[in-house]
Write a protein that holds these residues in place. Structure first.
Motif, short mmCIF file in Angstrom:
data_model
loop_
_atom_site.label_atom_id
_atom_site.label_comp_id
_atom_site.label_asym_id
_atom_site.label_seq_id
_atom_site.Cartn_x
_atom_site.Cartn_y
_atom_site.Cartn_z
N CYS A 79 0.35 -8.25 10.82
CA CYS A 79 -0.06 -7.90 9.79
C CYS A 79 -0.71 -6.45 9.84
N ARG A 80 -1.39 -6.24 10.81
CA ARG A 80 -2.12 -4.80 11.34
C ARG A 80 -0.69 -3.99 11.49
N GLY A 81 0.34 -4.47 12.17
CA GLY A 81 1.58 -3.60 12.85
C GLY A 81 2.10 -3.17 11.24
N SER A 82 2.32 -4.20 10.48
CA SER A 82 2.98 -3.80 9.16
C SER A 82 2.19 -2.70 8.30
N ASN A 83 0.82 -2.88 8.27
CA ASN A 83 0.07 -2.19 7.51
C ASN A 83 -0.08 -0.59 8.15
N ASP A 84 0.02 -0.64 9.65
CA ASP A 84 0.08 0.73 10.34
C ASP A 84 1.30 1.37 9.78
N THR A 85 2.52 0.57 9.65
CA THR A 85 3.55 1.16 9.48
C THR A 85 3.67 1.58 8.06
N ARG A 86 3.31 0.84 7.10
CA ARG A 86 3.02 1.34 5.68
C ARG A 86 2.25 2.62 5.71
N LYS A 87 1.15 2.82 6.28
CA LYS A 87 0.22 3.73 6.27
C LYS A 87 0.86 5.20 6.69
N LYS A 91 1.94 8.42 4.57
CA LYS A 91 1.19 9.60 5.10
C LYS A 91 2.30 10.45 5.02
N GLN A 92 3.63 10.36 5.36
CA GLN A 92 4.58 10.99 5.49
C GLN A 92 5.13 11.70 4.29
N LEU A 93 5.09 10.65 3.18
CA LEU A 93 5.65 10.95 2.14
C LEU A 93 4.73 11.95 1.14
N THR A 94 3.35 11.59 1.58
CA THR A 94 2.32 12.45 0.94
C THR A 94 2.51 13.97 1.61
N GLU A 95 2.72 14.08 2.88
CA GLU A 95 2.81 15.42 3.31
C GLU A 95 3.97 16.12 2.90
N ASN A 96 4.93 15.31 2.63
CA ASN A 96 6.41 15.83 2.29
C ASN A 96 6.28 15.98 0.63
N GLY A 97 5.23 15.85 -0.05
CA GLY A 97 5.02 15.80 -1.53
C GLY A 97 5.78 15.07 -2.40
N ASN A 98 6.60 14.11 -1.94
CA ASN A 98 7.42 13.32 -2.81
C ASN A 98 6.53 12.07 -3.27
N HIS A 100 7.22 10.25 -6.07
CA HIS A 100 7.73 9.07 -6.79
C HIS A 100 8.21 8.01 -5.68
N ASP A 101 8.56 8.49 -4.48
CA ASP A 101 8.77 7.45 -3.39
C ASP A 101 7.49 6.82 -2.91
N LYS A 102 6.57 7.48 -2.95
CA LYS A 102 5.09 6.98 -2.56
C LYS A 102 4.71 5.93 -3.57
N GLN A 103 4.96 5.77 -4.79
CA GLN A 103 4.62 4.79 -5.83
C GLN A 103 5.61 3.59 -5.50
N LYS A 104 6.74 3.95 -5.45
CA LYS A 104 7.90 2.92 -5.11
C LYS A 104 7.65 2.03 -4.05
N ILE A 105 6.90 2.57 -2.88
CA ILE A 105 6.65 1.94 -1.63
C ILE A 105 5.38 1.13 -1.80
N LEU A 106 4.44 1.76 -2.67
CA LEU A 106 3.20 1.07 -2.66
C LEU A 106 3.33 -0.19 -3.51
N GLU A 107 4.34 -0.12 -4.75
CA GLU A 107 4.61 -1.13 -5.45
C GLU A 107 5.34 -2.30 -4.71
N ASP A 108 5.94 -2.05 -3.46
CA ASP A 108 6.73 -3.21 -2.72
C ASP A 108 5.43 -3.83 -2.03
#
Length: 108
Positions: A79-87, A91-98, A100-108
């Motif tokens: 679980c910790r590993g999957s949480n770290d992966t999601r984080k 983080k990469q998406l927020t740095e890229n400024g996208n 819409h993709d961030k919300q989609k991943i958070l909903e998953d």
């Protein structure tokens, strides 16, 4: 005289019979003592056997609990590993400024 002789004989008979009864009682008590100690020995042996069975049962339960804890730790690490992966992905998406993709991943 005959009366005193009868009394002496009765007294003698009484003494002899009482001696015989005392000897019989002491023999019975002597025979009963090993029986009591045998019962006590058997009782203590049974107690030890029950205690041993309880200890074996507790050891089995402890081993089961150890295995369960080990499994839970592995799940926690996953679980910790999957949480770290999601984080990391968020983080990469927020740095890229996208956003819409961030919300989609958070909903998953």
């Amino acid at each position: 005289m005959s009366r005193s002789l009868v009394l002496v004989l009765l007294l003698l008979i009484l003494i002899v019979t009482s001696q015989f009864e005392w000897k019989e009682q002491t023999v019975n008590e002597f025979e009963a003592t090993p029986s009591v100690s045998n019962k006590q020995h058997l009782y203590s042996y049974r107690q030890e056997a029950v205690k041993e069975k309880i200890l074996i049962s507790q050891e089995r339960d402890i081993q089961r609990l150890i295995e369960l804890v080990r499994g839970l730790r592995e799940q926690l690490q996953q679980c910790r590993g999957s949480n770290d992966t999601r984080k990391g992905v968020v983080k990469q998406l927020t740095e890229n400024g996208n956003g819409h993709d961030k919300q989609k991943i958070l909903e998953d």
